[in-house]
Write a protein that holds these residues in place. Sequence first.
Motif, PDB file in Angstrom:
ATOM      1  N   ARG A 112      39.040  38.620  28.649  1.00 59.51           N
ATOM      2  CA  ARG A 112      40.304  38.715  28.158  1.00 59.51           C
ATOM      3  C   ARG A 112      40.567  38.940  26.656  1.00 59.51           C
ATOM      4  O   ARG A 112      41.277  39.714  26.066  1.00 59.51           O
ATOM      5  CB  ARG A 112      40.952  37.419  28.393  1.00 59.51           C
ATOM      6  CG  ARG A 112      42.531  37.429  28.415  1.00 59.51           C
ATOM      7  CD  ARG A 112      43.087  36.108  27.994  1.00 59.51           C
ATOM      8  NE  ARG A 112      43.139  35.481  29.245  1.00 59.51           N
ATOM      9  CZ  ARG A 112      44.223  35.407  30.189  1.00 59.51           C
ATOM     10  NH1 ARG A 112      45.320  36.206  29.963  1.00 59.51           N
ATOM     11  NH2 ARG A 112      44.165  34.579  31.289  1.00 59.51           N
ATOM     12  N   ASP A 160      40.467  32.611  31.901  1.00 66.17           N
ATOM     13  CA  ASP A 160      39.245  32.582  30.792  1.00 66.17           C
ATOM     14  C   ASP A 160      38.214  31.580  31.347  1.00 66.17           C
ATOM     15  O   ASP A 160      37.008  31.953  31.321  1.00 66.17           O
ATOM     16  CB  ASP A 160      39.905  31.938  29.459  1.00 66.17           C
ATOM     17  CG  ASP A 160      40.753  33.028  28.878  1.00 66.17           C
ATOM     18  OD1 ASP A 160      40.306  34.151  29.198  1.00 66.17           O
ATOM     19  OD2 ASP A 160      41.771  32.731  27.949  1.00 66.17           O
ATOM     20  N   ALA A 183      42.222  40.995  33.607  1.00 69.56           N
ATOM     21  CA  ALA A 183      42.576  40.344  32.443  1.00 69.56           C
ATOM     22  C   ALA A 183      43.986  40.900  32.116  1.00 69.56           C
ATOM     23  O   ALA A 183      44.787  40.159  31.362  1.00 69.56           O
ATOM     24  CB  ALA A 183      41.822  40.522  31.224  1.00 69.56           C
TER      25      ALA A 183
END
Length: 398
Positions: free
Chosen positions: A264, A15, A196
């Motif tokens: 994500r 992230d 992700a």
Amino acid sequence: MSKQDQNPFENAGLDTLAVRAGQIRTPEGEHSEPIFTTSSYVFDSAEAAAARFSGEDPGNVYSRYTNPTVRMFQDRIAALEGGEAAVATSSGMAAILSTCMALLEAGDHVVCSRSVFGTTTALFNRYLKKFGVTVTFVTPTILDEWQQAITPDTKMLFLETPSNPLCDVVDLQGLSAIAKANKCLLVVDNCFCTPALQKPLELGADLVVHSATKYLDGQGRCVGGVVVGDACIIEDIVIFLRTAGPTMSPFNAWVFLKGLETLRLRMDAHSANALKLARWLDAQPHIEKVFYAGLEAHPGHELAKQQQRGFGGVLSFRVQGDKAAAWRFIDATQIMSLTANLGDAKTTIVHPGTTTHGRLSEEEKAQAGITDNLIRIAVGLEDADDLIADLQRGIDAL
């Protein structure tokens, strides 16, 4: 080592990388990444220009192949995929074409999954053959078929996992072992999962390709592609792009940078919605079969749990009946967008046999499992209950 010399992203999570990796700032100190809308760059002297063109100075030369905004996107997606380098292209198909043109030559052989995007099949099966590159298509989930298809001339293995549109899941570590034993490049289209949810390079792939048009953007705004891998391989592809020119525009690169910031979050939401819809469809009597690795009955379910963080947002299913029934189902929906794109915040629905895979021959469709009653949905970010109500409209029309 001073604080300024440290790399704060060396051990950063996905992230953080999605928001921060690759960013450069001009002396203006802008917080958001700038868009460098320039075709060329000014040099301090003739000597400096010569150094840039020769590669002695790695600075910018011409935006066909060196642009700061594009470079930020390349660096960020490389960090997310865990690759040394990346090169951005004008579309996802340009990423695949550029990879092949840079790394293959006349006489080379490719082994390709039967379960790939229809245009990918057309590229391998019709156009690369004109340049003396041959291809053998195999069942993606049967590793023995990959092994048996390899010849002394095989240079590349190419696949999608999960596949488009039947969501076949391929054992990447097993296939990587086969590729390495035969000195072949393993190229994985990671469009459905994105980094992700899945990192093919960590599972043994040599290159990852994306249609950035899809989930990397996430809102259906721009067209683009990217290839990620070892720097020495990527450099060969860069040289092709420098000559042929299918490169990404700075504006599109900026849009993709913004898309990556929420990657994500979006992929988790897509996956959650898709699982709800897949389970609902699987319980309906008018649905013959649902293809989604998140369902426990899917043959690739356990493998997907091992090599993916989630199951993604794309599913497909067969309705009872023929093409006319599938068309009635699609036409009855009111929320879903009838379009061939995927990876959008808006849910899309499409009939693969007459759109995304429509250029395939009937034999190619049969081999890929593309039947007349097959429908593909790329589940978006709407309320899942509203999407289920829309699916009910389709079922009521059968």
